[in-house]
Design a protein around this motif. Structure first.
Motif, PDB file in Angstrom:
ATOM      1  N   SER A  52       0.832  -1.208   0.000  1.00 54.88           N
ATOM      2  CA  SER A  52       0.000   0.000   0.000  1.00 54.88           C
ATOM      3  C   SER A  52       0.864   1.255   0.000  1.00 54.88           C
ATOM      4  N   SER A  53       1.927   1.220   0.794  1.00 51.28           N
ATOM      5  CA  SER A  53       2.833   2.370   0.864  1.00 51.28           C
ATOM      6  C   SER A  53       3.510   2.623  -0.475  1.00 51.28           C
ATOM      7  N   ILE A  56       0.958   4.219  -2.923  1.00 48.51           N
ATOM      8  CA  ILE A  56       0.764   5.643  -2.625  1.00 48.51           C
ATOM      9  C   ILE A  56       1.987   6.438  -3.052  1.00 48.51           C
ATOM     10  N   VAL A 126       5.718   5.669   3.259  1.00 44.52           N
ATOM     11  CA  VAL A 126       5.402   6.497   2.091  1.00 44.52           C
ATOM     12  C   VAL A 126       6.437   7.621   1.912  1.00 44.52           C
TER      13      VAL A 126
END
Length: 202
Positions: A52-53, A56, A126
């Motif tokens: 997910s990081s 993003i 992120v």
């Protein structure tokens, strides 16, 4: 190469130090032969968070000015201050109850990893992924994988040493706060954000 590995190690430790307490709680409720299931669940949860990081960070990578991405360094600083002021809200009793069923252990550990580490991990990873060179990301991911195994083993060993666990539980939060803030400051400086803002003010 060494700098990249150290960056990955520091980032993982900053998000994983409190998670050691969670691992000790889990190991306190599972059988010795089931500890490998804990590792699998830990890996699955970590893969989701890191993936997910990366997603993003990929979209944020289209921001043209690197110094703007450096402002993401404020997120780790905020997380550090928040942890310092508000403390950690992990409910160890609830976590212990979730891993009581061996048949659901992998899924339970994965969900616990995502739930207890989600905001912190994404908040650290992120900014990290958006400020390092793309060529460094595979090495950082490999470093994360090694650190998952190391923390899993340390968590298992510490579960047998209550005195060490007590010290880590008392002092771990402050170490995490310091590392969060230092990572945020490093991102702000390394991306040129601080220099750019100084030039705007002068």
């Amino acid at each position: 190469m060494i700098k990249t590995i150290l960056t990955g190690v520091t980032a993982y430790i900053s998000t994983g130090l409190d998670y050691l307490i969670i691992l000790m709680v889990i190991f306190g409720r599972v059988k010795h032969e089931d500890r490998w299931l804990v590792l699998i669940g830990d890996f699955l949860g970590t893969i989701v968070l890191v993936g997910s990081s990366l997603a993003i960070a990929f979209f944020l990578g289209f921001v043209p000015a690197p110094w703007l991405l450096g402002l993401l360094g404020l997120i780790p600083i905020f997380l550090g201050i928040k942890l310092w002021v508000a403390g950690d809200d992990d409910d160890t009793d609830a976590i212990a109850a979730k891993v009581a069923d061996p048949k659901r252990l992998i899924g339970s550990v994965a969900l616990i990893t995502m739930a207890t580490c989600g905001a912190d991990n994404v908040g650290i990873y992120v900014p990290l992924f958006t400020t390092v060179a793309p060529s460094a990301i595979p090495l950082i991911l490999l470093t994360f994988a090694v650190m998952v195994v190391i923390f899993w083993e340390i968590g298992y060993r510490l579960a047998c040493l209550p005195r060490v666990a007590d010290i880590l539980e008392k002092e771990g939060r402050y170490i995490t706060v310091a590392v969060y803030i230092l990572i945020g400051l490093y991102i702000l400086w390394d991306s040129g954000t601080v220099t750019h803002l100084i030039h705007l003010l002068v």
